[in-house]
Design a protein around this motif. Structure first.
Motif, PDB file in Angstrom:
ATOM      1  N   TRP A  35       0.833  -1.204   0.000  1.00 17.99           N
ATOM      2  CA  TRP A  35       0.000   0.000   0.000  1.00 17.99           C
ATOM      3  C   TRP A  35       0.868   1.254   0.000  1.00 17.99           C
ATOM      4  N   THR A  36       1.889   1.267   0.819  1.00 21.88           N
ATOM      5  CA  THR A  36       2.762   2.433   0.924  1.00 21.88           C
ATOM      6  C   THR A  36       3.408   2.754  -0.417  1.00 21.88           C
ATOM      7  N   ILE A  37       3.909   1.752  -1.083  1.00 24.06           N
ATOM      8  CA  ILE A  37       4.581   1.957  -2.383  1.00 24.06           C
ATOM      9  C   ILE A  37       3.589   2.429  -3.438  1.00 24.06           C
ATOM     10  N   ILE A  38       2.416   1.814  -3.485  1.00 27.71           N
ATOM     11  CA  ILE A  38       1.397   2.213  -4.467  1.00 27.71           C
ATOM     12  C   ILE A  38       0.944   3.647  -4.207  1.00 27.71           C
ATOM     13  N   ALA A  39       0.675   3.971  -2.955  1.00 28.03           N
ATOM     14  CA  ALA A  39       0.231   5.324  -2.618  1.00 28.03           C
ATOM     15  C   ALA A  39       1.310   6.349  -2.946  1.00 28.03           C
ATOM     16  N   TYR A  40       2.573   6.000  -2.711  1.00 29.86           N
ATOM     17  CA  TYR A  40       3.673   6.917  -3.012  1.00 29.86           C
ATOM     18  C   TYR A  40       3.763   7.193  -4.512  1.00 29.86           C
ATOM     19  N   ILE A  41       3.725   6.139  -5.297  1.00 31.27           N
ATOM     20  CA  ILE A  41       3.822   6.302  -6.751  1.00 31.27           C
ATOM     21  C   ILE A  41       2.640   7.115  -7.274  1.00 31.27           C
ATOM     22  N   ALA A  42       1.436   6.799  -6.798  1.00 32.77           N
ATOM     23  CA  ALA A  42       0.253   7.539  -7.248  1.00 32.77           C
ATOM     24  C   ALA A  42       0.323   9.003  -6.811  1.00 32.77           C
ATOM     25  N   SER A  43       0.781   9.251  -5.605  1.00 34.01           N
ATOM     26  CA  SER A  43       0.884  10.613  -5.107  1.00 34.01           C
ATOM     27  C   SER A  43       1.866  11.442  -5.943  1.00 34.01           C
ATOM     28  N   ILE A  44       3.022  10.889  -6.204  1.00 31.68           N
ATOM     29  CA  ILE A  44       4.022  11.588  -7.027  1.00 31.68           C
ATOM     30  C   ILE A  44       3.504  11.788  -8.448  1.00 31.68           C
ATOM     31  N   GLY A  45       2.816  10.765  -8.965  1.00 24.89           N
ATOM     32  CA  GLY A  45       2.250  10.870 -10.316  1.00 24.89           C
ATOM     33  C   GLY A  45       1.246  12.005 -10.419  1.00 24.89           C
ATOM     34  N   LEU A  46       0.346  12.103  -9.446  1.00 30.45           N
ATOM     35  CA  LEU A  46      -0.635  13.187  -9.469  1.00 30.45           C
ATOM     36  C   LEU A  46       0.029  14.543  -9.247  1.00 30.45           C
ATOM     37  N   LEU A  47       1.028  14.591  -8.387  1.00 28.87           N
ATOM     38  CA  LEU A  47       1.767  15.841  -8.203  1.00 28.87           C
ATOM     39  C   LEU A  47       2.414  16.278  -9.507  1.00 28.87           C
ATOM     40  N   SER A  48       2.963  15.334 -10.248  1.00 27.73           N
ATOM     41  CA  SER A  48       3.614  15.681 -11.518  1.00 27.73           C
ATOM     42  C   SER A  48       2.616  16.236 -12.523  1.00 27.73           C
ATOM     43  N   ILE A  49       1.377  15.751 -12.471  1.00 29.32           N
ATOM     44  CA  ILE A  49       0.332  16.300 -13.349  1.00 29.32           C
ATOM     45  C   ILE A  49      -0.015  17.721 -12.901  1.00 29.32           C
ATOM     46  N   ALA A  50      -0.144  17.919 -11.605  1.00 32.27           N
ATOM     47  CA  ALA A  50      -0.517  19.231 -11.077  1.00 32.27           C
ATOM     48  C   ALA A  50       0.514  20.301 -11.410  1.00 32.27           C
ATOM     49  N   VAL A  51       1.805  19.946 -11.376  1.00 32.53           N
ATOM     50  CA  VAL A  51       2.834  20.969 -11.607  1.00 32.53           C
ATOM     51  C   VAL A  51       2.925  21.391 -13.073  1.00 32.53           C
ATOM     52  N   ARG A  52       2.182  20.726 -13.929  1.00 36.51           N
ATOM     53  CA  ARG A  52       2.095  21.218 -15.312  1.00 36.51           C
ATOM     54  C   ARG A  52       1.357  22.556 -15.360  1.00 36.51           C
ATOM     55  N   HIS A  53       0.471  22.781 -14.382  1.00 37.18           N
ATOM     56  CA  HIS A  53      -0.405  23.949 -14.411  1.00 37.18           C
ATOM     57  C   HIS A  53      -0.263  24.864 -13.206  1.00 37.18           C
TER      58      HIS A  53
END
Length: 107
Positions: A35-53
């Motif tokens: 769970w920790t690894i999946i949540a970390y990857i998803a969190s970073i992935g969504l952050l990377s989308i957010a920093v586009r804008h």
């Protein structure tokens, strides 16, 4: 507005992986570790989308602040961590800072 919702979910997932660290017992327990690894990857992935804008100087502190605030609240509510006046005062200041960053963002 959609990008801010993405950033919010990224912050919520940060809470999830931070709490997961506690329950994974230094990655010695399988399911909390997964769970920790999946949540970390998803969190970073969504952050990377957010920093586009959203500027990185706004998005990253907001993401980190959501995670820090949520993790601290979890610790207080579920783990019996301190509710000292100073701790609560600084958590309130964190909320004010997050709101200020959101309000002052160009987007």
């Amino acid at each position: 507005m959609k990008v801010w919702i993405i950033l919010l979910f990224a912050g919520l997932l940060e809470i999830g992986w931070a709490i997961g660290l506690k329950y994974s017992d230094a990655f010695t327990r399988l399911w909390p570790s997964v769970w920790t690894i999946i949540a970390y990857i998803a969190s970073i992935g969504l952050l990377s989308i957010a920093v586009r804008h959203i500027p990185i100087g706004t998005a990253y502190p907001v993401w980190m602040g959501i995670g820090a605030l949520g993790t601290a609240i979890f610790g207080i509510v579920f783990l019996g961590e301190s509710t000292s006046v100073w701790r609560l005062t600084f958590l309130v200041l964190l909320v004010i800072s997050l709101a200020g960053l959101k309000l002052s963002a160009a987007n």
